[in-house]
Design a protein around this motif. Structure first.
Motif, mmCIF file in Angstrom:
data_model
loop_
_atom_site.group_PDB
_atom_site.id
_atom_site.type_symbol
_atom_site.label_atom_id
_atom_site.label_comp_id
_atom_site.label_asym_id
_atom_site.label_seq_id
_atom_site.Cartn_x
_atom_site.Cartn_y
_atom_site.Cartn_z
ATOM 1 N N UNK A 43 0.821 -1.212 0.000
ATOM 2 C CA UNK A 43 0.000 0.000 0.000
ATOM 3 C C UNK A 43 0.857 1.265 0.000
ATOM 4 N N UNK A 44 1.989 1.210 0.711
ATOM 5 C CA UNK A 44 2.832 2.395 0.879
ATOM 6 C C UNK A 44 4.061 2.370 -0.031
ATOM 7 N N UNK A 45 4.153 1.298 -0.839
ATOM 8 C CA UNK A 45 5.334 1.113 -1.694
ATOM 9 C C UNK A 45 6.614 1.260 -0.867
ATOM 10 N N UNK A 46 6.643 0.538 0.252
ATOM 11 C CA UNK A 46 7.708 0.673 1.244
ATOM 12 C C UNK A 46 8.616 -0.564 1.198
ATOM 13 N N UNK A 47 9.780 -0.403 0.588
ATOM 14 C CA UNK A 47 10.718 -1.520 0.441
ATOM 15 C C UNK A 47 11.267 -1.981 1.789
ATOM 16 N N UNK A 48 11.430 -1.034 2.734
ATOM 17 C CA UNK A 48 11.952 -1.401 4.057
ATOM 18 C C UNK A 48 11.004 -2.353 4.775
ATOM 19 N N UNK A 49 9.707 -2.065 4.687
ATOM 20 C CA UNK A 49 8.727 -2.953 5.323
ATOM 21 C C UNK A 49 8.719 -4.321 4.646
ATOM 22 N N UNK A 50 8.880 -4.325 3.336
ATOM 23 C CA UNK A 50 8.935 -5.591 2.598
ATOM 24 C C UNK A 50 10.109 -6.429 3.074
ATOM 25 N N UNK A 51 11.247 -5.785 3.301
ATOM 26 C CA UNK A 51 12.423 -6.525 3.770
ATOM 27 C C UNK A 51 12.227 -7.040 5.195
ATOM 28 N N UNK A 52 11.501 -6.265 6.012
ATOM 29 C CA UNK A 52 11.235 -6.707 7.395
ATOM 30 C C UNK A 52 10.387 -7.975 7.415
ATOM 31 N N UNK A 53 9.480 -8.094 6.433
ATOM 32 C CA UNK A 53 8.663 -9.313 6.341
ATOM 33 C C UNK A 53 9.569 -10.518 6.158
ATOM 34 N N UNK A 54 10.542 -10.394 5.275
ATOM 35 C CA UNK A 54 11.480 -11.493 5.030
ATOM 36 C C UNK A 54 12.333 -11.771 6.264
ATOM 37 N N UNK A 55 12.750 -10.716 6.940
ATOM 38 C CA UNK A 55 13.592 -10.881 8.124
ATOM 39 C C UNK A 55 12.850 -11.581 9.257
ATOM 40 N N UNK A 56 11.530 -11.380 9.320
ATOM 41 C CA UNK A 56 10.711 -11.998 10.371
ATOM 42 C C UNK A 56 10.516 -13.490 10.134
ATOM 43 N N UNK A 57 10.679 -13.910 8.893
ATOM 44 C CA UNK A 57 10.341 -15.290 8.558
ATOM 45 C C UNK A 57 11.187 -16.303 9.323
ATOM 46 N N UNK A 58 12.454 -15.969 9.600
ATOM 47 C CA UNK A 58 13.305 -16.924 10.305
ATOM 48 C C UNK A 58 12.797 -17.152 11.728
ATOM 49 N N UNK A 59 12.196 -16.106 12.329
ATOM 50 C CA UNK A 59 11.637 -16.253 13.679
ATOM 51 C C UNK A 59 10.426 -17.173 13.658
ATOM 52 N N UNK A 60 9.599 -17.029 12.620
ATOM 53 C CA UNK A 60 8.431 -17.904 12.472
ATOM 54 C C UNK A 60 8.886 -19.351 12.316
ATOM 55 N N UNK A 61 9.896 -19.580 11.485
ATOM 56 C CA UNK A 61 10.403 -20.931 11.270
ATOM 57 C C UNK A 61 10.963 -21.525 12.563
ATOM 58 N N UNK A 62 11.687 -20.703 13.323
ATOM 59 C CA UNK A 62 12.264 -21.177 14.588
ATOM 60 C C UNK A 62 11.169 -21.556 15.590
ATOM 61 N N UNK A 63 10.089 -20.771 15.608
ATOM 62 C CA UNK A 63 8.977 -21.073 16.525
ATOM 63 C C UNK A 63 8.300 -22.377 16.137
ATOM 64 N N UNK A 64 8.169 -22.624 14.829
ATOM 65 C CA UNK A 64 7.562 -23.885 14.408
ATOM 66 C C UNK A 64 8.386 -25.066 14.907
ATOM 67 N N UNK A 65 9.711 -24.986 14.758
ATOM 68 C CA UNK A 65 10.592 -26.074 15.203
ATOM 69 C C UNK A 65 10.476 -26.277 16.715
ATOM 70 N N UNK A 66 10.479 -25.163 17.461
ATOM 71 C CA UNK A 66 10.393 -25.239 18.920
ATOM 72 C C UNK A 66 9.086 -25.898 19.370
ATOM 73 N N UNK A 67 7.977 -25.446 18.798
ATOM 74 C CA UNK A 67 6.671 -25.976 19.208
ATOM 75 C C UNK A 67 6.530 -27.437 18.794
ATOM 76 N N UNK A 68 7.049 -27.772 17.618
ATOM 77 C CA UNK A 68 7.005 -29.159 17.162
ATOM 78 C C UNK A 68 7.775 -30.059 18.124
ATOM 79 N N UNK A 69 8.916 -29.581 18.595
ATOM 80 C CA UNK A 69 9.700 -30.345 19.566
ATOM 81 C C UNK A 69 8.941 -30.504 20.886
ATOM 82 N N UNK A 70 8.234 -29.457 21.294
ATOM 83 C CA UNK A 70 7.430 -29.532 22.516
ATOM 84 C C UNK A 70 6.330 -30.584 22.380
ATOM 85 N N UNK A 71 5.692 -30.612 21.214
ATOM 86 C CA UNK A 71 4.630 -31.602 20.975
ATOM 87 C C UNK A 71 5.194 -33.023 21.013
#
Length: 233
Positions: A43-71
């Motif tokens: 909406x804002x044509x904001x490249x910095x925000x777009x890059x932050x989305x990619x940077x956040x992805x590793x945290x999401x992946x790490x949480x999936x691994x952690x929760x899967x291990x807990x299960x």
């Protein structure tokens, strides 16, 4: 029907299950932020925000691994049965879909790295509108998971039909634009993939709604008509 989890789970390891469920909600909140940030980037044509989305992805992946291990640890240690096992299964399936939603959000955010002409802005606006509908669907299904509310999950489940219609209409509009201006095809293909990503997120939300209903009612409703699902609630 909203479900009282404390009555549904044996007391011995209620706290462990509550903790892992809370971790799922934290992961869901992060994925929701990721999707909203991707839509803001467009909406804002904001490249910095777009890059932050990619940077956040590793945290999401790490949480999936952690929760899967807990299960896995809960299953090995507690050998849960009946409703306890259903909750662990629902959690394991939910985090897999949340991780994939994060991947789709990353793809959507990359559209903001492109530059679009003024006459292509209508396509972007329609993409954003569809994105807001999908974002609400994600928010609502996470809410149904937090409450383990089968009725609310069913309402989210029904929303996917609207998302599919939006997907078809927007895809037709984009295809028409490309036929009228073949030179735009390379760039506009990114929009096609983003619309497809939004449609897939809707499917993932529908999956999570099914897991909530599975936990509460003990019924697998995949490949079941809306009418039959409603009768089972």
């Amino acid at each position: 029907m909203e479900h009282n989890i404390s009555k549904h789970i044996s007391g011995r390891f209620n706290e462990e299950l509550e903790n892992v469920r809370n971790h799922v909600l934290s992961m869901g909140g992060l994925v929701e932020q990721q999707l909203n940030l991707a839509l803001e980037a467009i909406a804002e044509n904001d490249a910095d925000k777009a890059r932050k989305v990619s940077e956040t992805d590793y945290r999401v992946n790490a949480m999936e691994v952690q929760i899967d291990e807990e299960c896995t640890r809960i299953i090995a240690k507690r050998q849960p049965a009946a409703s306890d096992l259903r909750l662990v299964v629902a959690i394991a399936k939910t985090i897999a879909d949340l991780e994939r939603i994060g991947d789709e959000a990353e793809r959507i955010g990359k559209v903001a790295l492109d530059s679009f002409t003024k006459d292509q802005q209508d396509l972007l606006v329609n993409l954003e509108n569809m994105g807001r509908q999908v974002s609400k669907m994600l928010h609502d299904v996470l809410d149904s998971f937090a409450r383990m509310d089968a009725r609310r999950a069913f309402e989210v489940h029904k929303e996917d039909v609207k998302i599919d219609r939006e997907y078809e209409a927007l895809t037709r509009q984009i295809m028409t634009y490309m036929m009228e201006d073949p030179r735009s095809i390379p760039k506009i293909m990114d929009l096609i993939w983003s619309v497809r990503s939004l449609e897939r997120i809707g499917d993932r939300c529908q999956n999570i709604a099914e897991y909530v209903i599975y936990f509460v009612n003990g019924k697998d409703i995949r490949h079941t008509s809306q009418e039959d699902i409603e009768k089972s609630l």
